[in-house]
Motif scaffolding. Sequence first.
Motif, PDB file in Angstrom:
ATOM      1  N   ASP A  24       6.196  -1.504   6.777  1.00 59.73           N
ATOM      2  CA  ASP A  24       5.555  -0.188   6.718  1.00 59.73           C
ATOM      3  C   ASP A  24       6.646   0.828   6.962  1.00 59.73           C
ATOM      4  O   ASP A  24       7.358   0.741   7.978  1.00 59.73           O
ATOM      5  CB  ASP A  24       4.476  -0.048   7.806  1.00 59.73           C
ATOM      6  N   HIS A  69       6.219  -8.033   5.532  1.00 56.94           N
ATOM      7  CA  HIS A  69       5.577  -6.735   5.325  1.00 56.94           C
ATOM      8  C   HIS A  69       6.352  -5.631   6.021  1.00 56.94           C
ATOM      9  O   HIS A  69       6.610  -5.716   7.217  1.00 56.94           O
ATOM     10  CB  HIS A  69       4.143  -6.796   5.877  1.00 56.94           C
ATOM     11  N   HIS A  97       0.819  -1.218   0.000  1.00 53.93           N
ATOM     12  CA  HIS A  97       0.000   0.000   0.000  1.00 53.93           C
ATOM     13  C   HIS A  97       0.853   1.269   0.000  1.00 53.93           C
ATOM     14  O   HIS A  97       2.003   1.281   0.418  1.00 53.93           O
ATOM     15  CB  HIS A  97      -0.970  -0.010   1.186  1.00 53.93           C
TER      16      HIS A  97
END
Length: 343
Positions: free
Chosen positions: A311, A309, A258
């Motif tokens: 971020d 993942h 994202h």
Amino acid sequence: MTISQAVDLFEAELRMCGVTEGETVAVLSQTEPQRIYARDFLTAATRLGADAYEVALPSQATAGGLDAVGVTPLSGNRSAIEALKHADLMIDLVFLLFSVEQQEIQDSGTRILLCLEPIDVLRRLLPTPELRERVEFAADIYSRAESLRFTNGFGTDVTYSLGQYPVMTEYGYTDEAGRWDHWPSGFLFSGARDDGVEGRVVIAPGDIVYPFNRYVESPIELTIEAGRITDISGGVDADLMADYMRGFDDEKAYGISHIGWGLNERCRWSSLAADARGIGMEGRAFYGNVLFSTGPNQELGGSNDTACHFDIPMRNCTLYLDDEPIVIEGDVVVEDMRPRAGA
Ligand SMILES: [Fe+2]
């Protein structure tokens, strides 16, 4: 904070979530600290006239968490899943994000609020309708854009081709059936078309890398081609990132996930420097950061299900939607996304 104050805080949050008399509120817990929150959420829900219950999972069930996204202690526990689907609102104290169980519960119409941070952080970052309005205003513009590009002073210049995936909002509460949110937050994101990211991202000193929970000290240069990281170079921070990713032995770990930006002016970039508790929502949501991420995109409806993942909230970036500046050098420049005076 005393118990009664925590109950007051949770009651305020449940009101934001639209909990009313006759609604059903379920709380999902597993560990003893989570059960303290569960008890206070149940009391708060009862005060509002809701029917409330706790689903407490065995402590020895599979641990999930941010290091292995998608794996949850709820996996395979059919009775517990069904019990949670009966609720109008479920408070997730465990962390179901990225799991098929969460998706199934949402698809049943249950709205879900994730709540993991320490009580003083929750209190300081209790959401507001004003924050929601600004995040939703931004989402409306984002959802109509065809491309996103962001740059920084260290050589980042990367373009995302949009349109395949929805824009997701996080403003810290949820009052819509089937919708998920996370208290606290205050940002929005979407993802590129599959294979639709091209360019270079240079993570700069001071940018935060989760799940390492640390500030980068030397630039990390990522080369991105057709939505995949094809090269990682730099100093020790780059070596750390590359080695961690290799450890998953999964090509999907190199996908781009994202992309969005933070709008919560009450969140501090520096929070992680002095407070290692929680899972870093403050670092992800701080005002004007560009939240770049790698790995899974199931959350958006994509097929990348890697457990690797990152971020990465980045500072001082400039972000454009269809060549229109939204953030310039870390400052949001669209008036309706900026905090209102006195709000
Ligand atoms: Fe993420």
